[in-house]
Motif scaffolding. Structure first.
Motif, PDB file in Angstrom:
ATOM      1  N   ALA A 203       0.708  -1.106  -0.090  1.00 53.63           N
ATOM      2  CA  ALA A 203      -0.421  -0.075   0.022  1.00 53.63           C
ATOM      3  C   ALA A 203       0.761   1.483  -0.628  1.00 53.63           C
ATOM      4  O   ALA A 203       0.167   2.634  -0.686  1.00 53.63           O
ATOM      5  N   ALA A 204       1.879   0.923   0.666  1.00 50.26           N
ATOM      6  CA  ALA A 204       2.441   2.720   0.718  1.00 50.26           C
ATOM      7  C   ALA A 204       3.105   2.393  -0.462  1.00 50.26           C
ATOM      8  O   ALA A 204       3.520   3.889  -1.253  1.00 50.26           O
ATOM      9  N   LEU A 205       4.089   1.464  -1.073  1.00 51.48           N
ATOM     10  CA  LEU A 205       4.964   1.669  -3.006  1.00 51.48           C
ATOM     11  C   LEU A 205       3.255   2.455  -3.872  1.00 51.48           C
ATOM     12  O   LEU A 205       3.396   3.015  -4.240  1.00 51.48           O
ATOM     13  N   TRP A 206       2.277   1.723  -3.355  1.00 54.88           N
ATOM     14  CA  TRP A 206       1.351   2.255  -4.410  1.00 54.88           C
ATOM     15  C   TRP A 206       0.845   3.899  -4.078  1.00 54.88           C
ATOM     16  O   TRP A 206       1.219   4.247  -5.254  1.00 54.88           O
ATOM     17  N   ARG A 207       0.447   3.908  -2.768  1.00 51.97           N
ATOM     18  CA  ARG A 207       0.905   5.663  -2.319  1.00 51.97           C
ATOM     19  C   ARG A 207       1.537   6.154  -3.272  1.00 51.97           C
ATOM     20  O   ARG A 207       1.506   7.482  -3.336  1.00 51.97           O
ATOM     21  N   ASP A 208       3.173   6.130  -2.939  1.00 47.17           N
ATOM     22  CA  ASP A 208       3.716   7.031  -3.303  1.00 47.17           C
ATOM     23  C   ASP A 208       4.276   6.651  -5.154  1.00 47.17           C
ATOM     24  O   ASP A 208       4.639   7.574  -5.511  1.00 47.17           O
ATOM     25  N   GLY A 209       3.621   5.734  -4.991  1.00 48.77           N
ATOM     26  CA  GLY A 209       3.705   5.804  -7.132  1.00 48.77           C
ATOM     27  C   GLY A 209       2.988   5.358  -7.794  1.00 48.77           C
ATOM     28  O   GLY A 209       2.719   7.041  -8.507  1.00 48.77           O
ATOM     29  N   TYR A 210       2.329   5.124  -7.753  1.00 47.56           N
ATOM     30  CA  TYR A 210       0.524   4.935  -8.565  1.00 47.56           C
ATOM     31  C   TYR A 210       0.232   6.761  -8.380  1.00 47.56           C
ATOM     32  O   TYR A 210      -0.726   6.955  -9.149  1.00 47.56           O
ATOM     33  N   ASP A 211      -0.054   7.033  -6.756  1.00 48.56           N
ATOM     34  CA  ASP A 211      -1.353   7.680  -6.984  1.00 48.56           C
ATOM     35  C   ASP A 211      -0.089   9.484  -6.577  1.00 48.56           C
ATOM     36  O   ASP A 211      -0.907   9.633  -8.060  1.00 48.56           O
ATOM     37  N   LEU A 212       1.165   9.637  -7.719  1.00 50.52           N
ATOM     38  CA  LEU A 212       1.674  10.110  -8.111  1.00 50.52           C
ATOM     39  C   LEU A 212       1.315  10.524 -10.196  1.00 50.52           C
ATOM     40  O   LEU A 212       1.377  11.144 -10.065  1.00 50.52           O
TER      41      LEU A 212
END
Length: 73
Positions: A54-63
């Motif tokens: 979820a942290a990877l998702w937040r930092d990558g995909y959300d950007l």
């Protein structure tokens, strides 16, 4: 390897600019690995490793995707 040494390794890689540029690729590779290991993990490990995803998702995909998601459910 101790947790402190692992955190220091993470920090050194970050400070040296060795963190992955393509978080989307990193997140996808992590998802493949996690899916393959899922049945071998206990409940606490699943929660922890899913939180990391979820942290990877937040930092990558959300950007890159903003508020859009690709929810397979």
């Amino acid at each position: 390897m101790t947790p402190e040494k692992m955190l220091a390794l993470f920090e050194r890689q970050y400070l040296a600019g060795k963190t992955p540029v393509e978080l989307e690729t990193t997140c996808a590779a992590y998802a493949v690995w996690l899916a393959s290991a899922w049945e071998m993990l206990n409940a606490d490990e699943r929660v922890l490793l899913t939180s990391i995803g979820a942290a990877l998702w937040r930092d990558g995909y959300d950007l890159t995707a903003g508020s859009e998601t690709n929810d397979p459910w």
